[in-house]
Enzyme design. Structure first.
Site, short mmCIF file in Angstrom:
data_model
loop_
_atom_site.label_atom_id
_atom_site.label_comp_id
_atom_site.label_asym_id
_atom_site.label_seq_id
_atom_site.Cartn_x
_atom_site.Cartn_y
_atom_site.Cartn_z
N TRP A 73 31.02 41.18 50.33
CA TRP A 73 31.43 40.72 49.00
C TRP A 73 31.06 39.25 48.96
O TRP A 73 31.66 38.43 49.67
CB TRP A 73 32.94 40.91 48.83
CG TRP A 73 33.43 40.58 47.46
CD1 TRP A 73 33.45 41.40 46.37
CD2 TRP A 73 34.01 39.34 47.03
NE1 TRP A 73 33.98 40.74 45.29
CE2 TRP A 73 34.34 39.48 45.67
CE3 TRP A 73 34.28 38.11 47.65
CZ2 TRP A 73 34.91 38.45 44.91
CZ3 TRP A 73 34.84 37.09 46.91
CH2 TRP A 73 35.16 37.27 45.56
N GLU A 123 50.07 45.68 32.70
CA GLU A 123 49.40 46.43 33.77
C GLU A 123 48.38 47.41 33.17
O GLU A 123 47.28 47.57 33.71
CB GLU A 123 50.46 47.16 34.62
CG GLU A 123 49.92 48.13 35.66
CD GLU A 123 49.07 47.50 36.77
OE1 GLU A 123 48.96 46.27 36.84
OE2 GLU A 123 48.50 48.29 37.56
N CYS A 126 34.85 41.93 52.28
CA CYS A 126 33.88 42.19 53.33
C CYS A 126 34.49 43.13 54.38
O CYS A 126 35.64 42.98 54.77
CB CYS A 126 33.39 40.93 54.05
SG CYS A 126 32.55 39.79 52.99
N ARG A 183 35.97 47.28 50.45
CA ARG A 183 36.29 45.87 50.70
C ARG A 183 35.22 44.93 50.17
O ARG A 183 35.42 43.72 50.10
CB ARG A 183 36.46 45.63 52.20
CG ARG A 183 37.57 46.42 52.83
CD ARG A 183 37.75 46.00 54.25
NE ARG A 183 38.31 44.66 54.31
CZ ARG A 183 39.59 44.40 54.42
NH1 ARG A 183 40.46 45.38 54.47
NH2 ARG A 183 40.03 43.16 54.47
N LYS A 196 44.33 47.39 34.05
CA LYS A 196 43.57 48.58 34.50
C LYS A 196 42.32 48.77 33.64
O LYS A 196 41.24 49.04 34.15
CB LYS A 196 44.41 49.86 34.40
CG LYS A 196 45.63 49.98 35.25
CD LYS A 196 45.38 50.06 36.73
CE LYS A 196 45.33 48.69 37.33
NZ LYS A 196 45.91 48.47 38.60
N ASN A 234 33.77 37.83 57.90
CA ASN A 234 34.57 38.03 56.70
C ASN A 234 35.41 36.76 56.55
O ASN A 234 36.11 36.38 57.49
CB ASN A 234 35.45 39.27 56.93
CG ASN A 234 36.46 39.49 55.83
OD1 ASN A 234 36.36 38.90 54.76
ND2 ASN A 234 37.44 40.35 56.10
N GLY A 235 35.31 36.09 55.40
CA GLY A 235 36.06 34.85 55.22
C GLY A 235 35.14 33.77 54.68
O GLY A 235 34.06 34.06 54.16
N LYS A 278 38.62 45.07 47.30
CA LYS A 278 40.00 45.55 47.41
C LYS A 278 40.97 44.45 47.82
O LYS A 278 41.94 44.21 47.15
CB LYS A 278 40.04 46.71 48.41
CG LYS A 278 41.42 47.32 48.58
CD LYS A 278 41.83 48.09 47.35
CE LYS A 278 43.21 48.72 47.48
NZ LYS A 278 43.75 49.05 46.15
N GLU A 327 39.67 46.18 34.37
CA GLU A 327 39.15 46.27 35.73
C GLU A 327 38.14 47.41 35.90
O GLU A 327 37.10 47.23 36.53
CB GLU A 327 40.35 46.48 36.67
CG GLU A 327 40.06 46.26 38.12
CD GLU A 327 41.32 46.35 38.97
OE1 GLU A 327 42.38 46.78 38.47
OE2 GLU A 327 41.25 45.98 40.15
N HIS A 371 52.62 36.07 15.70
CA HIS A 371 52.47 34.62 15.88
C HIS A 371 51.03 34.25 16.24
O HIS A 371 50.79 33.16 16.75
CB HIS A 371 53.44 34.12 16.96
CG HIS A 371 54.88 34.33 16.59
ND1 HIS A 371 55.50 33.64 15.58
CD2 HIS A 371 55.81 35.20 17.06
CE1 HIS A 371 56.76 34.06 15.45
NE2 HIS A 371 56.96 35.01 16.34
C1 AGP Z 1 44.70 45.73 40.93
O1 AGP Z 1 44.21 46.90 40.41
C2 AGP Z 1 43.89 44.95 41.81
N1 AGP Z 1 42.74 45.46 42.32
C3 AGP Z 1 44.37 43.61 42.26
O2 AGP Z 1 44.94 42.97 41.16
C4 AGP Z 1 45.38 43.61 43.44
O3 AGP Z 1 46.58 44.19 43.05
C5 AGP Z 1 45.55 42.16 43.95
O4 AGP Z 1 44.33 41.65 44.37
C6 AGP Z 1 46.59 42.05 45.05
O5 AGP Z 1 46.25 42.77 46.19
P1 AGP Z 1 47.31 43.05 47.31
O6 AGP Z 1 48.34 43.96 46.72
O7 AGP Z 1 46.54 43.71 48.42
O8 AGP Z 1 47.90 41.76 47.71
#
Ligand code: AGP
Length: 608
Positions: A74, A483, A2, A27, A487, A100-101, A603, A490, A506
């Site tokens: 969000w 990783e 948010c 956000r 990606k 926000n929260g 984010k 996501e 396995h």
């Molecule tokens: C990765 O592409 C993400 N969007 C997500 O995993 C992110 O790295 C995670 O939420 C941690 O965020 P931060 O680094 O702001 O703590």
């Protein structure tokens, strides 16, 4: 999670708040809204499910108010819809709140207010705040700041809030507890926002509010209160170019940030290499040589890509410094009643510095007397402040929800940490110099990989039609595979699972078929032949393989090959990850997804 923007000053507030919301949209982006004081002691609210552009399209042309609060959402409580969009009002339409929260006791408060005759307009937890503040007004003569303070005393949970009272358009009250909130202090104007991006085009003078702070904003300035008493919060001048928040010629923020990696790595290294002693200089860690020598273990905590960058960090620390090291998702760590050891260095990793789970893990370590340092992107963020020492990434702001340059800069920060820890122990000066040369070569080599984007785009365009992929790698390649798979999930919404290549036989080998290809990370290290064995096993079962490695001759074994330059073996994983970022990006573009705002995500995750 948010975005909040509030403005009070001399300029028309609405265009300014809308611009701020656009900058904060990463956000949260399922709905947007704003409130301005209207004539007749009522609030005028404009809000809609959808993006900030949808909100802007609905706004009346001439809105001249010089006070406004806005929000991009969000969803936590209640589906994304017009009524659930913020701001929320009390029944009389006098008080407007953006939040926000999460209000954890919202259900209980809602039941109590309903019993008193309040009719709720939305399903959100936030609406209780507006009704409670209005109830404080009804209870007696009190100003907005007092009404908000008393209300927050009834709230369990986290919040960054901005509140407007239509009868007092000359002030905005904001407060924070567990959700980020900053003030931007300009010439006869004050802004509040949940992050810097909405402030830096207006002012660089910024106040990082702390948990428990409540601030009253007026055109002429601001006052901060804590526990009902005034608190001094002097603005800092932040060192961020407003241009850092401009997209420039790139089609997406993710693309821009992937291409910023050579510069981000350069910055992460600047001033930190000590050639004389072939080591890294990390003054922010605040550890004496003796304390550094006494570290017997390193435990790294983070979420998502930050956790995966931490896994790569653990590998670097263990390989270079020969100190046992591991990484763990921060939320798992905090809930399993971890044993905190005095000679362990705990490291919290976070781009935003606001991730709730990571912050809570830091507090768990501290509560048990452990030593925790941060590897953090945002200067002055909650995790940076809580840790008090650590390494800033200096990668510049990351706007795309998907982490790319931050992941890489974090890996480089850990390489520096590993070098520093290693040289205090038994890493030889020759190895120190070798690694320094490798670190210095990274920016140029990343640029070289980025120059081969056309080939990666073509592979991605072909492979995006598969329903899913397996990513495999051994030891140095294993985190790269994890990783890369994250990606792809996501941004391309393709199922991608990462496995150590050795584990394939396995179980997961049963998944191999012509339409479930394998991305194999194959550095030219001592495990190359074993990796080629895995490729052969996949090919023998009609599987397709994309190899990412150093040797162009991998094409004899795989269907497609993406070649990256060689660095030092320890640092190779940093480079091997870059083509996989571009692979995910171009797969997402091919599939027509909103790359920078992947569905269901936001984010920084400031809720549990
Ligand atoms: C990765 O592409 C993400 N969007 C997500 O995993 C992110 O790295 C995670 O939420 C941690 O965020 P931060 O680094 O702001 O703590």
């Amino acid at each position: 999670m948010c975005g909040i923007v509030a403005y009070i000053g001399r300029r028309p507030a609405v265009p300014l708040v809308v611009d701020g919301l656009r900058r904060l949209e990463y956000r949260g982006y399922d709905s947007a809204g704003l409130a301005i004081p209207d004539r007749g002691d009522k609030m005028a609210v404009h809000k809609t499910a959808g993006r900030v552009d949808d909100l802007a399209a609905r706004l009346p042309k001439r809105l001249t108010a010089t006070t406004a609060i806005g929000h991009t959402r969000w969803a936590t409580h209640g589906v994304p819809s017009d009524v659930n969009a913020h701001p929320h009002l009390d029944t009389a339409g006098r008080v407007a709140v953006v939040h926000n929260g999460i209000v954890e006791n919202a259900a209980e408060l809602r039941a109590r207010l309903t019993a008193e005759g309040v009719v709720f307009a939305s399903d959100t937890d936030t609406e209780v705040l507006a009704h409670l503040i209005a109830r404080e007004f009804a209870a007696g003569e009190r100003g907005l700041a007092d009404a908000v303070r008393i209300t927050l005393g009834h709230i369990a949970g986290t919040y960054g809030i901005a509140v407007l009272d239509a009868t007092r358009p000359d002030e905005i009250v904001v407060a924070r507890n567990g959700s980020p909130l900053l003030l931007g202090v300009g010439e006869r104007e004050v802004l509040a926002a949940s992050d810097l991006s909405a402030l830096v085009t207006h002012t660089r003078r910024v106040v990082h509010l702390q948990d428990g702070d409540l601030a009253v904003l007026r055109a002429g300035g601001y006052e901060v209160h804590r526990d009902g008493a005034p608190a001094s919060r002097v603005p800092e001048v932040v060192d961020i170019e407003p241009m850092a928040y401009e997209l420039g010629p790139h089609p997406h923020w993710m693309h821009k940030e992937i291409h910023e990696q050579p510069a981000a790595v350069e910055r992460a290294l600047t001033g930190r290499i000590d050639d004389r002693f072939a080591t890294a200089h990390l003054g922010g860690l605040g550890l004496s040589p003796r304390e550094t020598r006494e570290i017997r273990r390193v435990v790294i905590l983070g979420c998502g890509s930050a956790y995966l960058a931490g896994r790569l960090g653990a590998q670097l620390v263990e390989e270079i410094a020969r100190i046992p090291a591991s990484a763990e998702p921060a939320a798992e760590f905090r809930y399993r009643n971890p044993v905190i050891e005095p000679d362990t260095l705990y490291v919290a990793v976070s781009q935003s510095g606001e991730t709730y789970d990571t912050l809570s893990a830091v507090q768990e370590v501290q509560r048990k007397g452990g030593r925790v340092v941060g590897v953090v992107g945002m200067v002055g963020s909650a995790i940076a402040r809580e840790c008090g020492s650590g390494i800033y990434l200096h990668a510049g702001p990351e706007v795309s929800v998907t982490s790319t340059k931050t992941y890489t800069a974090t890996a480089v920060a850990f390489a520096l940490l590993a070098l520093h820890l290693g040289r205090v122990r038994d890493l030889s000066p020759a190895d120190g110099r070798r690694l320094i040369a490798g670190l210095r070569a990274l920016p140029g080599q990343i640029a070289e990989i980025l120059a081969s984007e056309k080939q990666i785009r073509e592979v991605a365009a072909r492979w995006a039609s598969y329903p899913g992929m397996l990513y495999v790698g051994r030891v140095r390649g294993a985190v790269v595979a994890s990783e890369g798979a994250l990606k792809l999930k996501e941004v391309a919404y393709l199922h991608a699972e990462a496995y150590p290549a050795s584990e394939l036989k396995h179980g997961p080998l049963a998944l191999i078929s012509p339409d479930r290809p394998v991305v194999a990370v194959i550095p030219d290290d001592e495990l190359r032949d074993k990796n080629l064995g895995t490729v052969a096993e996949v090919k023998a079962r009609d599987g397709r393989v994309l190899a990412v490695g150093h040797d162009p001759e991998l094409k004899a074994a795989a269907d497609e090959v993406l070649v990256v330059p060689r660095n030092e073996p320890e640092l190779d994983p940093v480079l091997l990850g870059i083509p996989l970022q571009l692979l995910a990006y171009h797969a997402a573009v091919t599939l027509g997804h909103d790359v920078d705002r992947p569905r269901n995500l936001a984010k920084s995750v400031t809720v549990e």
